[in-house]
Design an enzyme around this catalytic site. Structure first.
Site, PDB file in Angstrom:
ATOM      1  N   GLU A  17       0.864  -1.196   0.000  1.00 35.69           N
ATOM      2  CA  GLU A  17       0.000   0.000   0.000  1.00 35.69           C
ATOM      3  C   GLU A  17       0.893   1.236   0.000  1.00 35.69           C
ATOM      4  O   GLU A  17       1.712   1.414   0.905  1.00 35.69           O
ATOM      5  CB  GLU A  17      -0.904   0.004   1.244  1.00 35.69           C
ATOM      6  CG  GLU A  17      -1.898   1.172   1.227  1.00 35.69           C
ATOM      7  CD  GLU A  17      -2.655   1.371   2.550  1.00 35.69           C
ATOM      8  OE1 GLU A  17      -2.187   0.898   3.610  1.00 35.69           O
ATOM      9  OE2 GLU A  17      -3.698   2.039   2.513  1.00 35.69           O
ATOM     10  N   ASP A  70      -3.270  11.443  -2.488  1.00 39.04           N
ATOM     11  CA  ASP A  70      -3.391  12.904  -2.646  1.00 39.04           C
ATOM     12  C   ASP A  70      -3.777  13.221  -4.092  1.00 39.04           C
ATOM     13  O   ASP A  70      -3.155  12.713  -5.026  1.00 39.04           O
ATOM     14  CB  ASP A  70      -2.058  13.571  -2.301  1.00 39.04           C
ATOM     15  CG  ASP A  70      -1.661  13.312  -0.853  1.00 39.04           C
ATOM     16  OD1 ASP A  70      -2.562  13.284   0.003  1.00 39.04           O
ATOM     17  OD2 ASP A  70      -0.465  13.109  -0.577  1.00 39.04           O
ATOM     18  N   LYS A 108      -3.796  20.698  -9.139  1.00 37.83           N
ATOM     19  CA  LYS A 108      -3.253  21.634 -10.144  1.00 37.83           C
ATOM     20  C   LYS A 108      -2.503  20.859 -11.225  1.00 37.83           C
ATOM     21  O   LYS A 108      -1.749  19.934 -10.924  1.00 37.83           O
ATOM     22  CB  LYS A 108      -2.302  22.621  -9.463  1.00 37.83           C
ATOM     23  CG  LYS A 108      -3.001  23.498  -8.438  1.00 37.83           C
ATOM     24  CD  LYS A 108      -2.301  24.838  -8.299  1.00 37.83           C
ATOM     25  CE  LYS A 108      -3.103  25.793  -7.457  1.00 37.83           C
ATOM     26  NZ  LYS A 108      -3.070  25.496  -6.024  1.00 37.83           N
ATOM     27  N   TYR A 143      -9.530   7.720   5.696  1.00 34.52           N
ATOM     28  CA  TYR A 143     -10.155   8.733   4.840  1.00 34.52           C
ATOM     29  C   TYR A 143     -11.502   8.252   4.303  1.00 34.52           C
ATOM     30  O   TYR A 143     -12.452   9.017   4.218  1.00 34.52           O
ATOM     31  CB  TYR A 143      -9.223   9.092   3.670  1.00 34.52           C
ATOM     32  CG  TYR A 143      -8.284  10.232   3.994  1.00 34.52           C
ATOM     33  CD1 TYR A 143      -7.343  10.104   5.013  1.00 34.52           C
ATOM     34  CD2 TYR A 143      -8.351  11.433   3.302  1.00 34.52           C
ATOM     35  CE1 TYR A 143      -6.490  11.136   5.321  1.00 34.52           C
ATOM     36  CE2 TYR A 143      -7.492  12.481   3.609  1.00 34.52           C
ATOM     37  CZ  TYR A 143      -6.562  12.330   4.612  1.00 34.52           C
ATOM     38  OH  TYR A 143      -5.717  13.359   4.923  1.00 34.52           O
TER      39      TYR A 143
HETATM   40  N1  SAM Z   1      -4.418   5.810   2.643  1.00 34.71           N
HETATM   41  C1  SAM Z   1      -4.824   6.562   3.810  1.00 34.71           C
HETATM   42  C2  SAM Z   1      -6.319   6.579   3.928  1.00 34.71           C
HETATM   43  O1  SAM Z   1      -6.996   6.207   2.959  1.00 34.71           O
HETATM   44  O2  SAM Z   1      -6.818   6.925   5.015  1.00 34.71           O
HETATM   45  C3  SAM Z   1      -4.214   7.983   3.813  1.00 34.71           C
HETATM   46  C4  SAM Z   1      -4.675   8.886   2.713  1.00 34.71           C
HETATM   47  S1  SAM Z   1      -3.818  10.460   2.710  1.00 34.71           S
HETATM   48  C5  SAM Z   1      -4.839  11.463   1.759  1.00 34.71           C
HETATM   49  C6  SAM Z   1      -2.475  10.138   1.569  1.00 34.71           C
HETATM   50  C7  SAM Z   1      -1.201   9.679   2.263  1.00 34.71           C
HETATM   51  O3  SAM Z   1      -0.281   9.295   1.260  1.00 34.71           O
HETATM   52  C8  SAM Z   1      -0.512  10.762   3.083  1.00 34.71           C
HETATM   53  O4  SAM Z   1      -0.244  10.267   4.376  1.00 34.71           O
HETATM   54  C9  SAM Z   1       0.767  11.060   2.315  1.00 34.71           C
HETATM   55  O5  SAM Z   1       1.831  11.443   3.153  1.00 34.71           O
HETATM   56  C10 SAM Z   1       1.022   9.727   1.637  1.00 34.71           C
HETATM   57  N2  SAM Z   1       1.819   9.830   0.403  1.00 34.71           N
HETATM   58  C11 SAM Z   1       1.593  10.653  -0.649  1.00 34.71           C
HETATM   59  N3  SAM Z   1       2.520  10.472  -1.607  1.00 34.71           N
HETATM   60  C12 SAM Z   1       3.350   9.492  -1.154  1.00 34.71           C
HETATM   61  C13 SAM Z   1       4.502   8.870  -1.682  1.00 34.71           C
HETATM   62  N4  SAM Z   1       5.006   9.218  -2.881  1.00 34.71           N
HETATM   63  N5  SAM Z   1       5.104   7.905  -0.967  1.00 34.71           N
HETATM   64  C14 SAM Z   1       4.617   7.544   0.254  1.00 34.71           C
HETATM   65  N6  SAM Z   1       3.538   8.127   0.817  1.00 34.71           N
HETATM   66  C15 SAM Z   1       2.904   9.075   0.120  1.00 34.71           C
END
Ligand code: SAM
Length: 221
Positions: free
Chosen positions: A43, A120, A124, A195
């Site tokens: 994941e 995320d 943009k 989320y």
């Molecule tokens: N998956 C979780 C959920 O559904 O509750 C968290 C969603 S949160 C919006 C997105 C997470 O992905 C953040 O904690 C962010 O730091 C992490 N993230 C984004 N880009 C990443 C990357 N390139 N490598 C590792 N983590 C990443």
């Protein structure tokens, strides 16, 4: 997921290098043996770890790896898992680093399922390349997935979902599952992420796709 710096986070991660791995190159090609799992799930963007934890519990015969680049967030996940005495860490680990480095830690064909949960959206246009479903990531996933492997993506974000459908199709994937309201029906086989719970409480639909490499296209090319 931005949050205030937690003073305890870095020391906590440093104190648990056996669980919160920072650069596990030595495990490349060895994950299934190390975690004693027949199917390897990774994941990317694990957040506070709810999905990883619940799925590791539900599928103890599988191996589970969560990748989270934000140290504050990863430390919360790590603490939750290590301090719950009912939770076994036998079949799971965290990697606290950027998922862009996936190829350093996993061998070609080693991963069976890549999970992208509520990634995320980077709305943009000039930031689209940072999306975990963007072309550069899909090229890496294609290399690391096993022949029957798949990418499973869930999101609340319609625009990210629509764009991702195109990214997958333009990069040689096809879909074996697709839903624009995944939680309309019960899905006890799939844990709800942190989320996802929030969006479900707001009554928002959850989009889901499962993408596999389109072998018919590959032989035609
Ligand atoms: N998956 C979780 C959920 O559904 O509750 C968290 C969603 S949160 C919006 C997105 C997470 O992905 C953040 O904690 C962010 O730091 C992490 N993230 C984004 N880009 C990443 C990357 N390139 N490598 C590792 N983590 C990443």
């Amino acid at each position: 997921m931005r949050m205030r710096k937690k003073k305890w986070a870095e020391p906590y991660l440093d104190a648990h290098p056996e669980y919160a791995l920072s650069d596990p190159r030595e495990l490349k090609g060895q994950w299934k043996t190390f975690l004693k799992g027949k199917t390897l799930h990774v994941e990317i963007g694990t957040g506070k770890g709810d999905y990883l934890m619940e799925m590791s519990r539900m599928y103890p015969e599988d191996a589970w790896v969560g990748i989270e680049k934000e140290h504050n967030v990863a430390a919360i996940a790590c603490r939750k898992m290590l301090e719950d005495e009912t939770f076994s860490t036998e079949n799971n680990r965290l990697i606290v680093a950027d998922g862009a480095n996936l190829e350093d830690w996993f061998e070609a064909g080693e991963i069976d399922v890549i999970h992208l949960n509520f990634s995320d959206p980077w709305p943009k246009k000039y930031t689209h390349k940072r999306r975990l479903s963007s072309e550069s990531f899909l090229r890496i996933y294609e290399k690391l997935l096993s022949p029957e492997g798949c990418v499973r993506m869930k999101t609340d974000n319609q625009s990210l979902f629509e764009d991702s459908v195109l990214y997958f199709l333009q990069n040689g994937f096809t879909f074996t599952e697709f839903s624009v309201n995944f939680r309309r029906n019960e899905h006890p086989e799939d844990a709800i992420t942190e989320y996802e719970k929030r969006f479900m409480e707001l009554g928002q639909p959850i989009y889901l796709l499962k993408a596999v490499i389109d072998r018919s296209k590959k032989t035609e090319d």
